[in-house]
Design a protein around this motif. Sequence first.
Motif, mmCIF file in Angstrom:
data_model
loop_
_atom_site.group_PDB
_atom_site.id
_atom_site.type_symbol
_atom_site.label_atom_id
_atom_site.label_comp_id
_atom_site.label_asym_id
_atom_site.label_seq_id
_atom_site.Cartn_x
_atom_site.Cartn_y
_atom_site.Cartn_z
ATOM 1 N N UNK A 1 159.864 123.667 92.917
ATOM 2 C CA UNK A 1 159.888 122.518 92.018
ATOM 3 C C UNK A 1 158.799 121.537 92.441
ATOM 4 N N UNK A 2 158.419 120.648 91.537
ATOM 5 C CA UNK A 2 157.399 119.657 91.864
ATOM 6 C C UNK A 2 157.666 118.355 91.106
ATOM 7 N N UNK A 3 157.133 117.264 91.643
ATOM 8 C CA UNK A 3 157.330 115.945 91.040
ATOM 9 C C UNK A 3 156.077 115.112 91.206
ATOM 10 N N UNK A 4 155.876 114.193 90.273
ATOM 11 C CA UNK A 4 154.777 113.232 90.336
ATOM 12 C C UNK A 4 155.341 111.831 90.173
ATOM 13 N N UNK A 5 154.941 110.935 91.087
ATOM 14 C CA UNK A 5 155.425 109.568 91.069
ATOM 15 C C UNK A 5 154.255 108.583 91.022
ATOM 16 N N UNK A 6 154.491 107.435 90.390
ATOM 17 C CA UNK A 6 153.565 106.305 90.451
ATOM 18 C C UNK A 6 153.944 105.453 91.645
ATOM 19 N N UNK A 7 153.006 105.311 92.602
ATOM 20 C CA UNK A 7 153.316 104.497 93.785
ATOM 21 C C UNK A 7 153.131 103.011 93.498
ATOM 22 N N UNK A 8 152.224 102.664 92.596
ATOM 23 C CA UNK A 8 152.025 101.247 92.253
ATOM 24 C C UNK A 8 153.229 100.688 91.496
ATOM 25 N N UNK A 9 153.779 101.503 90.616
ATOM 26 C CA UNK A 9 154.916 101.060 89.804
ATOM 27 C C UNK A 9 156.251 101.502 90.406
ATOM 28 N N UNK A 10 156.182 102.287 91.501
ATOM 29 C CA UNK A 10 157.386 102.812 92.138
ATOM 30 C C UNK A 10 158.279 103.487 91.099
ATOM 31 N N UNK A 11 157.663 104.416 90.334
ATOM 32 C CA UNK A 11 158.375 105.012 89.205
ATOM 33 C C UNK A 11 158.086 106.504 89.110
ATOM 34 N N UNK A 12 159.079 107.246 88.622
ATOM 35 C CA UNK A 12 158.917 108.660 88.318
ATOM 36 C C UNK A 12 157.990 108.825 87.117
ATOM 37 N N UNK A 13 157.109 109.838 87.164
ATOM 38 C CA UNK A 13 156.192 110.106 86.047
ATOM 39 C C UNK A 13 156.583 111.405 85.343
ATOM 40 N N UNK A 14 156.638 112.507 86.091
ATOM 41 C CA UNK A 14 156.999 113.794 85.492
ATOM 42 C C UNK A 14 157.342 114.789 86.594
ATOM 43 N N UNK A 15 157.942 115.923 86.186
ATOM 44 C CA UNK A 15 158.306 116.947 87.168
ATOM 45 C C UNK A 15 158.388 118.313 86.487
ATOM 46 N N UNK B 1 146.410 103.310 88.326
ATOM 47 C CA UNK B 1 147.603 103.585 89.131
ATOM 48 C C UNK B 1 147.247 104.530 90.287
ATOM 49 N N UNK B 2 148.160 104.646 91.250
ATOM 50 C CA UNK B 2 148.042 105.603 92.346
ATOM 51 C C UNK B 2 149.258 106.510 92.273
ATOM 52 N N UNK B 3 149.073 107.797 92.661
ATOM 53 C CA UNK B 3 150.108 108.786 92.400
ATOM 54 C C UNK B 3 150.460 109.573 93.660
ATOM 55 N N UNK B 4 151.693 110.039 93.686
ATOM 56 C CA UNK B 4 152.189 110.887 94.772
ATOM 57 C C UNK B 4 152.700 112.188 94.142
ATOM 58 N N UNK B 5 152.113 113.308 94.551
ATOM 59 C CA UNK B 5 152.537 114.621 94.062
ATOM 60 C C UNK B 5 153.288 115.332 95.179
ATOM 61 N N UNK B 6 154.467 115.872 94.858
ATOM 62 C CA UNK B 6 155.298 116.581 95.829
ATOM 63 C C UNK B 6 155.630 117.954 95.270
ATOM 64 N N UNK B 7 155.389 118.993 96.051
ATOM 65 C CA UNK B 7 155.832 120.339 95.682
ATOM 66 C C UNK B 7 156.833 120.805 96.735
ATOM 67 N N UNK B 8 157.916 121.443 96.289
ATOM 68 C CA UNK B 8 159.021 121.778 97.183
ATOM 69 C C UNK B 8 159.398 123.256 97.066
ATOM 70 N N UNK B 9 159.980 123.771 98.149
ATOM 71 C CA UNK B 9 160.595 125.093 98.135
ATOM 72 C C UNK B 9 161.986 124.953 98.744
ATOM 73 N N UNK B 10 163.021 125.195 97.934
ATOM 74 C CA UNK B 10 164.388 124.924 98.377
ATOM 75 C C UNK B 10 164.835 125.829 99.516
ATOM 76 N N UNK B 11 164.261 127.029 99.625
ATOM 77 C CA UNK B 11 164.629 127.943 100.699
ATOM 78 C C UNK B 11 163.928 127.578 102.001
ATOM 79 N N UNK C 1 145.674 131.004 94.254
ATOM 80 C CA UNK C 1 146.171 129.807 94.921
ATOM 81 C C UNK C 1 147.617 129.544 94.525
ATOM 82 N N UNK C 2 148.451 129.166 95.521
ATOM 83 C CA UNK C 2 149.842 128.839 95.223
ATOM 84 C C UNK C 2 149.910 127.643 94.270
ATOM 85 N N UNK C 3 149.066 126.626 94.530
ATOM 86 C CA UNK C 3 148.970 125.499 93.600
ATOM 87 C C UNK C 3 147.648 124.763 93.795
ATOM 88 N N UNK C 4 147.229 124.082 92.728
ATOM 89 C CA UNK C 4 146.034 123.248 92.750
ATOM 90 C C UNK C 4 146.329 121.968 91.984
#
Length: 225
Positions: A154-168, A190-200, A210-213
């Motif tokens: 799973x992955x998520x994108x957040x706005x760090x300036x607005x401290x808000x969720x953008x999309x996932x 704005x400035x953004x934080x991208x997170x990619x996760x693996x639950x296992x 590439x796994x992701x870009x």
Amino acid sequence: EEVARTDSFSGSGIVTYFGAESCCGKGEKLLELEINTDFYAKETSWSLFSTCKNAFVLDGNYTNDDHYYESVFEYCLDEMDRYKFIIRDSWGDGIYSFRKDDYRVVYDGEEVARTDSFSGSGIVTYFGAESCCGKGEKLLELEINTDFYAKETSWSLFSTCKNAFVLDGNYTNDDHYYESVFEYCLDEMDRYKFIIRDSWGDGIYSFRKDDYRVVYDGEEVARTD
């Protein structure tokens, strides 16, 4: 001039276009699609969307199995728009036509997508106008290629300036390889934080590319294979 010939016509049908170069009018460009299914044609479907208008344009599927289909389509599209083409396989093992390219996408005479070894559940291709982003926006491009345990990713994108969720994004099925491409227009201030996760907890091992870009405004900001 010979425009079509075969000495080994197999499958359910063959389409040939000829005559004038295209029927497209001013402000339009020609899209050419070639889809060659395997013996399980019913698993294959495709769709075309306008990303600028956020609207469906057209799609196609096959109602029968036990058939090889060789399909060619031509459409005139607005040259000012940008498009997303998606080809899918419902079983998740792609197309193995063993005869020619599984599919080709040609836009305004330029080949924008082609594969003779489509594996997995789906492939996304963008083409057309450079982007749909307006004034004060910049384009974000995400490419996610899962391993066989896609449900863990799973992955998520957040706005760090607005401290808000953008999309996932996430994947609902295992036993599938997903090749996903996404495009979004983001506020350039704005400035953004991208997170990619693996639950296992063992990451992604796609073994293919590439796994992701993550590409922002044409600059690659993250990548791992």
